[in-house]
Design a protein around this motif. Structure first.
Motif: not given
Length: 161
Positions: A13-19, A46-55
């Protein structure tokens, strides 16, 4: 034994700076494809990659010759350059310094994939406290648009068929 065999399933799990919520949906898929190529170039599966606006969540097998920290650094550096070079998310200021790295038994793969598929609806339905608690046991949720390799694509790429 002359060959190495591993069965290491990771959730990263990686997040944008300051979420900051900067990864807008209309360009997010291009980023997911780019990260997929980065993983394949590092001989990961890789099996799957997905996320939302901040991570982002990445479910992948790590190649036995690569360390998790090295892989995450490579993903962050190369994807930052890609985001800025393509102007995918104009307000993107980089990734947070840390990351989440979790290992799972291979038997958890399908549940993890379903959990990551539903990131968008999952995050709109639950608050942060319940997300942290539920992250330890991903729920079985219905399908959502994300980047997932089909078993046939995976076998074709590895040359096993």
């Amino acid at each position: 034994m002359s060959d190495s065999y591993t069965q290491l399933l990771f959730q990263i799990v990686i997040s944008t700076k300051d979420r900051v919520k900067v990864m807008l949906k209309e360009n997010r898929y291009r980023l997911l494809l780019y990260i997929r190529r980065t993983l394949i170039n590092k001989k990961c599966h890789p099996y799957i990659i997905n996320g939302v606006e901040d991570h982002l969540h990445i479910i992948t097998h790590l190649h036995q010759a690569i360390a998790l920290a090295e892989l995450v650094q490579s993903i962050k550096v190369s994807s930052s350059l890609f985001i800025k070079g393509e102007n995918l998310f104009p307000k993107f200021k980089g990734w947070q310094v840390g990351y989440g790295g979790f290992t799972y038994a291979i038997s958890a793969k399908e549940n993890l994939i379903r959990y990551v598929q539903e990131q968008e609806s999952h995050h709109h339905k639950t608050g942060i406290a319940s997300r942290v608690i539920k992250s330890w046991t991903p729920p079985a949720l219905k399908h959502n648009q994300c980047l997932r390799l089909s078993p046939l694509t995976s076998r074709l790429r590895t040359g096993s068929i």
